[in-house]
Write an enzyme that holds these catalytic residues in place. Structure first.
Site, mmCIF file in Angstrom:
data_model
loop_
_atom_site.group_PDB
_atom_site.id
_atom_site.type_symbol
_atom_site.label_atom_id
_atom_site.label_comp_id
_atom_site.label_asym_id
_atom_site.label_seq_id
_atom_site.Cartn_x
_atom_site.Cartn_y
_atom_site.Cartn_z
ATOM 1 N N ASN A 1 0.853 -1.190 0.000
ATOM 2 C CA ASN A 1 0.000 0.000 0.000
ATOM 3 C C ASN A 1 0.883 1.233 0.000
ATOM 4 O O ASN A 1 2.032 1.171 0.431
ATOM 5 C CB ASN A 1 -0.841 0.035 1.280
ATOM 6 N N ASP B 1 -4.878 -5.767 2.601
ATOM 7 C CA ASP B 1 -6.029 -6.616 2.944
ATOM 8 C C ASP B 1 -5.826 -8.062 2.515
ATOM 9 O O ASP B 1 -6.413 -8.966 3.096
ATOM 10 C CB ASP B 1 -7.298 -6.048 2.291
ATOM 11 N N LYS C 1 12.633 -16.108 -8.286
ATOM 12 C CA LYS C 1 12.036 -15.034 -9.085
ATOM 13 C C LYS C 1 11.203 -15.645 -10.219
ATOM 14 O O LYS C 1 11.709 -16.497 -10.962
ATOM 15 C CB LYS C 1 13.163 -14.153 -9.651
ATOM 16 N N PRO D 1 -5.333 -11.268 8.246
ATOM 17 C CA PRO D 1 -6.095 -11.012 9.485
ATOM 18 C C PRO D 1 -6.196 -9.505 9.722
ATOM 19 O O PRO D 1 -5.290 -8.756 9.358
ATOM 20 C CB PRO D 1 -5.237 -11.676 10.570
ATOM 21 N N ASP D 2 -7.311 -9.093 10.315
ATOM 22 C CA ASP D 2 -7.480 -7.676 10.670
ATOM 23 C C ASP D 2 -6.919 -7.497 12.084
ATOM 24 O O ASP D 2 -7.536 -7.914 13.071
ATOM 25 C CB ASP D 2 -8.956 -7.280 10.598
ATOM 26 N N ILE D 3 -5.739 -6.891 12.164
ATOM 27 C CA ILE D 3 -5.024 -6.793 13.447
ATOM 28 C C ILE D 3 -5.833 -5.972 14.457
ATOM 29 O O ILE D 3 -6.022 -6.385 15.607
ATOM 30 C CB ILE D 3 -3.626 -6.157 13.246
ATOM 31 N N PHE E 1 -7.547 4.034 12.389
ATOM 32 C CA PHE E 1 -7.402 5.059 11.364
ATOM 33 C C PHE E 1 -8.205 4.610 10.148
ATOM 34 O O PHE E 1 -8.397 3.409 9.945
ATOM 35 C CB PHE E 1 -5.928 5.246 10.966
ATOM 36 N N LYS F 1 -16.475 2.237 10.100
ATOM 37 C CA LYS F 1 -15.367 1.363 10.544
ATOM 38 C C LYS F 1 -15.251 1.393 12.067
ATOM 39 O O LYS F 1 -14.982 0.378 12.708
ATOM 40 C CB LYS F 1 -14.039 1.820 9.912
ATOM 41 N N LYS G 1 -15.781 -2.068 14.256
ATOM 42 C CA LYS G 1 -14.709 -2.652 15.086
ATOM 43 C C LYS G 1 -14.879 -2.285 16.565
ATOM 44 O O LYS G 1 -14.008 -2.584 17.383
ATOM 45 C CB LYS G 1 -13.338 -2.186 14.567
HETATM 46 O O1 PMT Z 1 1.998 6.767 6.373
HETATM 47 P P1 PMT Z 1 1.499 8.067 5.803
HETATM 48 O O2 PMT Z 1 2.021 8.328 4.409
HETATM 49 O O3 PMT Z 1 1.752 9.222 6.731
HETATM 50 O O4 PMT Z 1 -0.082 7.919 5.636
HETATM 51 C C1 PMT Z 1 -0.872 7.745 6.781
HETATM 52 C C2 PMT Z 1 -2.112 6.885 6.475
HETATM 53 C C3 PMT Z 1 -2.970 7.545 5.415
HETATM 54 C C4 PMT Z 1 -1.694 5.493 6.001
HETATM 55 C C5 PMT Z 1 -2.874 6.770 7.840
HETATM 56 O O5 PMT Z 1 -3.211 8.065 8.254
HETATM 57 C C6 PMT Z 1 -4.148 5.955 7.699
HETATM 58 O O6 PMT Z 1 -5.213 6.478 7.423
HETATM 59 N N1 PMT Z 1 -4.052 4.615 7.946
HETATM 60 C C7 PMT Z 1 -5.192 3.670 7.825
HETATM 61 C C8 PMT Z 1 -5.394 3.300 6.386
HETATM 62 C C9 PMT Z 1 -6.718 2.581 6.163
HETATM 63 O O7 PMT Z 1 -7.599 3.067 5.537
HETATM 64 O O8 PMT Z 1 -6.824 1.471 6.757
HETATM 65 P P2 PMT Z 1 -8.087 0.454 6.583
HETATM 66 O O9 PMT Z 1 -9.355 1.133 6.280
HETATM 67 O O10 PMT Z 1 -7.637 -0.625 5.684
HETATM 68 O O11 PMT Z 1 -8.158 -0.091 8.050
HETATM 69 C C10 PMT Z 1 -8.872 0.532 9.116
HETATM 70 C C11 PMT Z 1 -8.093 0.332 10.390
HETATM 71 O O12 PMT Z 1 -7.847 -1.047 10.622
HETATM 72 C C12 PMT Z 1 -6.723 0.987 10.376
HETATM 73 O O13 PMT Z 1 -6.511 1.448 11.673
HETATM 74 C C13 PMT Z 1 -5.764 -0.148 10.036
HETATM 75 O O14 PMT Z 1 -4.470 0.041 10.573
HETATM 76 C C14 PMT Z 1 -6.453 -1.323 10.701
HETATM 77 N N2 PMT Z 1 -6.227 -2.607 9.975
HETATM 78 C C15 PMT Z 1 -6.686 -2.778 8.724
HETATM 79 C C16 PMT Z 1 -6.498 -4.001 8.079
HETATM 80 C C17 PMT Z 1 -5.808 -5.025 8.747
HETATM 81 N N3 PMT Z 1 -5.603 -6.183 8.166
HETATM 82 N N4 PMT Z 1 -5.347 -4.827 9.971
HETATM 83 C C18 PMT Z 1 -5.531 -3.631 10.612
HETATM 84 O O15 PMT Z 1 -5.093 -3.451 11.740
#
Ligand code: PMT
Length: 403
Positions: A217, A286, A296, A312-314, A330, A344, A348
């Site tokens: 990502n 994801d 390779k 897994p979603d941590i 976030f 979200k 969660k």
């Molecule tokens: O690193 P930078 O360039 O400064 O950018 C920061 C950022 C944009 C990455 C950050 O501010 C941010 O928004 N991070 C979350 C990105 C996101 O949209 O995550 P998500 O919607 O896939 O997941 C939601 C939440 O679940 C997040 O807190 C994520 O860390 C957590 N998650 C998601 C998937 C997963 N498998 N495990 C997780 O823990």
């Protein structure tokens, strides 16, 4: 100097008396004056006779915008007593570089020149950054003097180890201006998270397809690292589980590198015991390939399919634990931030989530975020990530149940 420190503006309105004593490291004090000024501090330089042999007063005058003080007998100060007038109203005195001589003077309460006299007359904190030859630093007399200063409540910053101006290698190097700025910043930051343990994820994950390719990502790690730094300055024990990024580890932070989502999950779970807060800033992939090729993959020209399985979603896993710490999520969205981010948070069951628009949050130095909690939405103005991080920490400290 890292801009994330300079722009933070935390020292706005702080009066800092910077003592510069004799040592080659005096040249670094010039950069320090500039950096402290950029952080908003009002810097007043006091130069000892030996310090002036290394860097002259006009340099410090130009960089600080303030008159440089060198003599105990300077009658031009309003009340004619510079060692009192200079130090009254000061938020801190920082001596950098601090020679073995000034450290010995301070430890023994001597008042032979302007700098040592105003330290004796101070009613504000004193921070000292030693700089000298390794043998001088390790000499029992210097160690005794440094120990006395610590007992007297003086903060000793460093020294660092490494190559010295004299050609020898060892402890005695003055901390770099960046590290001293960080120490000053931490010194003035309210300890809202004292006694708390915070686990943070940051950066992207990298899901390997073969030894040279993978799925990832866009994430620089800047937002997560800024939050880790803000938590550390606020007095927390910080464990930062980081995806692959090109950023230095913030001061006072224990960093664990974890490239893939599976590895990140394992490291988070291992760091979790005793944690009061978990902040998931990482942009976790994801999906990951079902298999990682050991070699390779060669180009065949034919169409290729890649089988993926969900990671897994941590955050969801941590938040669902019966002993879950206070969890902050976030969400980076391209549109309908309120709907998706709050969705979200509810899905969660998080007490707090920080939403940012993709255009702002990804990889840049600034971010515009909205904090969502049980009380509603709390938009923050667009600002450098370091500044946003500080506000996020202040918000979570308000919501955090008492220890
Ligand atoms: O690193 P930078 O360039 O400064 O950018 C920061 C950022 C944009 C990455 C950050 O501010 C941010 O928004 N991070 C979350 C990105 C996101 O949209 O995550 P998500 O919607 O896939 O997941 C939601 C939440 O679940 C997040 O807190 C994520 O860390 C957590 N998650 C998601 C998937 C997963 N498998 N495990 C997780 O823990």
């Amino acid at each position: 100097m890292e801009d994330y420190i300079c722009v933070i503006d935390s020292l706005r309105g702080r009066k800092i008396v910077l003592g510069v004593s004799g040592g080659v490291a005096a040249y670094k004090a010039a950069a320090l004056v500039r950096a402290l000024g950029r952080m908003g501090a009002d810097v007043h330089v006091v130069l000892t006779e030996a310090g002036a042999r290394f860097v002259a007063a006009p340099t410090f005058h130009a960089l600080s915008g303030n008159r440089v003080w060198t003599s105990l007998w300077d009658g031009s100060m309003e009340n004619g007593i510079p060692h009192i007038a200079l130090v009254r109203g000061a938020d801190a005195i920082l001596i950098a570089p601090a020679s073995a001589d000034i450290i010995a003077s301070l430890a023994n309460g001597l008042a032979g020149d302007l700098l040592s006299t105003l330290c004796l007359a101070r009613d504000c904190p004193l921070l000292v950054a030693p700089a000298m030859n390794r043998q001088m630093w390790e000499n029992p007399a210097t160690q005794r003097n440094a120990a006395t200063l610590r007992e007297d409540g003086v903060f000793i910053l460093g020294p660092d180890k490494g190559e010295q101006a004299c050609g020898e290698t060892g402890p005695g190097r003055m901390l770099e201006p960046e590290a001293l700025c960080e120490a000053i910043l931490a010194f003035f930051t309210p300890k809202l998270l004292a006694g708390r343990k915070v686990v943070i994820t940051a950066g992207p994950t990298f899901e390997a397809i073969d030894p040279v390719r993978g799925i990832t990502n866009s994430s620089s790690g800047k937002m997560g690292y800024a939050i880790a730094a803000a938590c550390a300055r606020s007095g927390a024990e910080v464990v930062l589980v980081s995806g692959p990024v090109a950023l230095p580890t913030p001061a006072g932070v224990r960093r664990i590198d974890a490239s893939s989502a599976l590895r990140m999950r394992d490291e988070v779970l291992a760091a979790l015991p005793g944690a009061d807060v978990f902040i998931a800033v990482a942009a976790v992939a994801d999906y990951r390939p079902v298999e990682t090729a050991g070699h390779k993959i060669k180009k065949s020209g034919a169409a290729m399919q890649l089988a993926l399985v969900p990671n897994p979603d941590i955050l969801a896993e941590v938040a669902a634990r019966p002993d879950a710490p206070f969890c902050v999520g976030f969400a980076a969205e391209s549109h309908d931030l309120d709907m998706f981010a709050e969705g979200k948070r509810r899905a969660k069951r998080l007490p707090m989530l920080v939403g940012n628009l993709l255009a702002d949050g990804l990889c840049g130095d600034d971010n515009t975020v909205v904090i969502y909690d049980d009380e509603g939405r709390h938009p923050l103005p667009r600002a450098p990530k370091a500044f946003v991080a500080r506000q996020i920490v202040e918000h979570l400290a308000r919501l955090l149940p008492a220890a």
